[in-house]
Design a protein around this motif. Structure first.
Motif, mmCIF file in Angstrom:
data_model
loop_
_atom_site.group_PDB
_atom_site.id
_atom_site.type_symbol
_atom_site.label_atom_id
_atom_site.label_comp_id
_atom_site.label_asym_id
_atom_site.label_seq_id
_atom_site.Cartn_x
_atom_site.Cartn_y
_atom_site.Cartn_z
ATOM 1 N N GLU A 1 -8.969 -0.408 5.864
ATOM 2 C CA GLU A 1 -8.683 0.993 5.568
ATOM 3 C C GLU A 1 -9.796 1.847 6.149
ATOM 4 O O GLU A 1 -10.897 1.354 6.431
ATOM 5 C CB GLU A 1 -8.641 1.224 4.058
ATOM 6 N N LEU B 1 -5.332 -10.473 4.617
ATOM 7 C CA LEU B 1 -6.417 -10.979 5.473
ATOM 8 C C LEU B 1 -7.467 -11.676 4.623
ATOM 9 O O LEU B 1 -7.724 -11.262 3.485
ATOM 10 C CB LEU B 1 -7.075 -9.820 6.228
ATOM 11 N N LYS C 1 0.847 -1.201 0.000
ATOM 12 C CA LYS C 1 0.000 0.000 0.000
ATOM 13 C C LYS C 1 0.872 1.237 0.000
ATOM 14 O O LYS C 1 1.694 1.417 0.905
ATOM 15 C CB LYS C 1 -0.893 0.041 1.245
ATOM 16 N N GLU D 1 1.720 -5.308 4.096
ATOM 17 C CA GLU D 1 0.951 -5.888 5.196
ATOM 18 C C GLU D 1 0.435 -7.282 4.918
ATOM 19 O O GLU D 1 0.365 -7.745 3.775
ATOM 20 C CB GLU D 1 -0.163 -4.944 5.655
ATOM 21 N N GLU D 2 0.089 -7.905 5.994
ATOM 22 C CA GLU D 2 -0.485 -9.240 6.016
ATOM 23 C C GLU D 2 -1.756 -9.265 5.176
ATOM 24 O O GLU D 2 -2.561 -8.333 5.221
ATOM 25 C CB GLU D 2 -0.816 -9.492 7.494
ATOM 26 N N GLU E 1 -15.613 -9.015 3.131
ATOM 27 C CA GLU E 1 -15.323 -7.589 3.239
ATOM 28 C C GLU E 1 -16.634 -6.826 3.421
ATOM 29 O O GLU E 1 -17.609 -7.085 2.712
ATOM 30 C CB GLU E 1 -14.643 -7.140 1.953
HETATM 31 P P1 AMP Z 1 -8.168 0.019 -0.399
HETATM 32 O O1 AMP Z 1 -7.819 0.804 -1.629
HETATM 33 O O2 AMP Z 1 -7.289 0.293 0.779
HETATM 34 O O3 AMP Z 1 -9.644 0.049 -0.174
HETATM 35 O O4 AMP Z 1 -7.890 -1.494 -0.708
HETATM 36 C C1 AMP Z 1 -8.459 -2.032 -1.861
HETATM 37 C C2 AMP Z 1 -8.838 -3.444 -1.611
HETATM 38 O O5 AMP Z 1 -7.680 -4.225 -1.388
HETATM 39 C C3 AMP Z 1 -9.687 -3.690 -0.386
HETATM 40 O O6 AMP Z 1 -11.030 -3.410 -0.616
HETATM 41 C C4 AMP Z 1 -9.449 -5.171 -0.169
HETATM 42 O O7 AMP Z 1 -10.224 -5.925 -1.072
HETATM 43 C C5 AMP Z 1 -8.005 -5.309 -0.551
HETATM 44 N N1 AMP Z 1 -7.147 -5.267 0.648
HETATM 45 C C6 AMP Z 1 -6.589 -4.191 1.232
HETATM 46 N N2 AMP Z 1 -5.860 -4.547 2.302
HETATM 47 C C7 AMP Z 1 -5.952 -5.895 2.407
HETATM 48 C C8 AMP Z 1 -5.433 -6.874 3.310
HETATM 49 N N3 AMP Z 1 -4.615 -6.554 4.310
HETATM 50 N N4 AMP Z 1 -5.776 -8.162 3.101
HETATM 51 C C9 AMP Z 1 -6.575 -8.528 2.071
HETATM 52 N N5 AMP Z 1 -7.078 -7.662 1.181
HETATM 53 C C10 AMP Z 1 -6.784 -6.349 1.344
#
Ligand code: AMP
Ligand code: GLY
Length: 430
Positions: free
Chosen positions: A300, A205, A168, A202-203, A209
């Motif tokens: 997030e 998960l 990220k 990061e780990e 969702e």
């Molecule tokens: P975000 O742009 O931060 O919303 O991340 C986009 C998508 O990435 C999220 O909706 C999740 O589907 C996936 N994601 C983010 N962080 C993780 C995580 N630590 N483990 C698994 N999937 C993740």
């Protein structure tokens, strides 16, 4: 000028014998131009206070509920000028960019009521590094992570990781700053594609969702109903991530016990932690959660309502949104589940084509929220990645999905992309 916030605003007084407000009606300004903003305008237009609705800059959909205010640019000072031009009593911010740029701060310093977090509080969304260290400091459940100040610093550590991992990048990246890497090769390629900025690894998960949004007012968090988004472009949660290809809202997404666990372990510590840290949170707070086997964990935070979650959420809201915004009254919900199917442009989420003629909208017998649409010589054409959000409900989730797709079938434009499985994950669970 003294600071002021939305708590200072009162709804237009009502006639004692009827629902009509006494004049003049309250003026509400909505900032943004997407499907979420159309849904906010649509819902506020149903308020018993009969507010006068303005949207800046708005889209052809918001125009059906009031006036659109053109803007020279999307800076906080242009938004303030728009609010002053119509003497807005209350402004509601849709997207994150103006929040992170300080639109709430500038409005408050000019004594104008606005709903949203300050720039300092919006860092929960604006900086993933800030958010992660805040979560860790307050022992709020989230994925374990390492922070690196640059790609160069991260590179030598990749080979020691267990895969998959999630990379990220810090800062707003319009949904493109998160990459899931299944192997060392993928992680190396992902690192090269990220901008040169601090990053988190990061780990990964697993679980369901859920988008869990609360409205924070005077330090109190009011939970809204949970929704589920569909982030990837293709069915079965495959293909690249998008802003969201559809959402549904059904009272069964979370149990009452899960909701109170989320409030106790995630939302309350976040609101009190931000307060203690000198950046009190106000406005909508959207927790992107993973419901893991070990309980809910934060993926997030977003400092705003979700898009397209809002379209499904407000379609199901029974009570008056303006009343909740103004006095924090607890919202009530219709029992019928709602579903929003996004129709996206050719090329989305990559480089998109615009200008394709949209037909069949007049045949859709449901609420269709506009996002990337424009009027060209009086005709509706595509003008953005996500074009329309076809939103419907039904007595069951199955029926709501059926109803929404029945209306989707009327609408066409060249290059139209849609998922055919919006809401299906709910059907599989119940
Ligand atoms: P975000 O742009 O931060 O919303 O991340 C986009 C998508 O990435 C999220 O909706 C999740 O589907 C996936 N994601 C983010 N962080 C993780 C995580 N630590 N483990 C698994 N999937 C993740
Ligand atoms: N639908 C995801 C978001 O609004 O960030």
């Amino acid at each position: 000028m003294s600071g002021s916030n939305h708590n200072d605003v009162v709804a237009a007084p009502h006639c004692y014998y009827c629902i009509l407000p006494l004049y003049p009606p309250m003026k509400v300004l909505i900032l943004g131009s997407g499907g979420r903003e159309h849904a906010i305008a649509w819902k506020l237009s149903q308020s018993s206070a009969r507010p006068e609705i303005h949207t800046a800059p708005g889209n052809p959909g918001t125009l059906t509920h009031g006036r659109n205010l053109p803007l020279p640019d999307l800076t906080p000072s242009s938004f303030l000028a728009a609010a002053e031009s119509v003497q807005a009593d209350l402004t509601v911010v849709g997207p994150e960019a103006p929040l992170v740029a300080g639109v709430v701060d500038i409005f408050q310093s000019h004594g104008r009521a606005i709903i949203g977090p300050s720039a300092a509080a919006a860092r929960l969304e604006g900086s993933k590094v800030f958010c992660k260290s805040f979560l860790d400091r307050h022992h709020i459940p989230t994925a374990r992570s390492h922070k690196y100040s640059s790609r160069q610093e991260a590179a030598p550590h990749l080979s020691s990781l267990g895969f998959p991992v999630v990379l990220k990048t810090d800062g707003l990246a319009a949904g493109k700053g998160v990459i899931i890497a299944a192997s060392l090769t993928e992680a190396t390629a992902a690192l090269d594609s990220l901008p040169d900025a601090p990053l988190l690894i990061e780990e990964f998960l697993t679980g369901e969702e859920v988008s869990f949004i609360v409205y924070v007012r005077n330090g109190q968090a009011i939970p809204l109903e949970a929704t589920q988004d569909h982030k990837t472009i293709f069915d079965g949660d495959t293909g690249p991530n998008t802003g969201g290809m559809g959402a549904y809202c059904d009272g069964r997404i979370l149990t009452a016990r899960q909701t109170s666990e989320i409030m106790d372990t995630i939302i309350e510590p976040t609101v009190s932690g931000m307060n203690a840290g000198g950046a009190p949170y106000s406005g909508f707070l959207y927790a992107g959660l993973m419901m893991t086997a070990a309980g809910p964990k934060v993926l997030e935070y977003n400092a705003r309502l979700g898009d397209p979650e809002t379209q499904a959420l407000l379609h199901r809201m029974d009570s008056d949104l303006l009343a909740t915004l103004l006095d924090g009254s607890t919202p009530t919900w219709k029992s019928a589940p709602s579903v929003c199917v996004v129709l996206a442009s050719h090329g989305y989420p990559g480089p998109i084509r615009t200008g394709d003629a949209i037909t069949g909208l007049d045949r859709a017998q449901c609420q269709v929220f506009h996002a990337g649409t424009a009027l060209r010589n009086g005709a509706l054409v595509t003008s953005g990645g996500r074009v329309l959000g076809v939103t419907h409900s039904g007595p069951s989730l199955h029926q709501a999905i059926h109803n929404a797709y029945h209306e989707v079938a009327h609408i066409t434009f060249d290059g139209l992309q849609k998922r055919t499985d919006i809401g299906a994950k709910g059907l599989k669970r119940w």
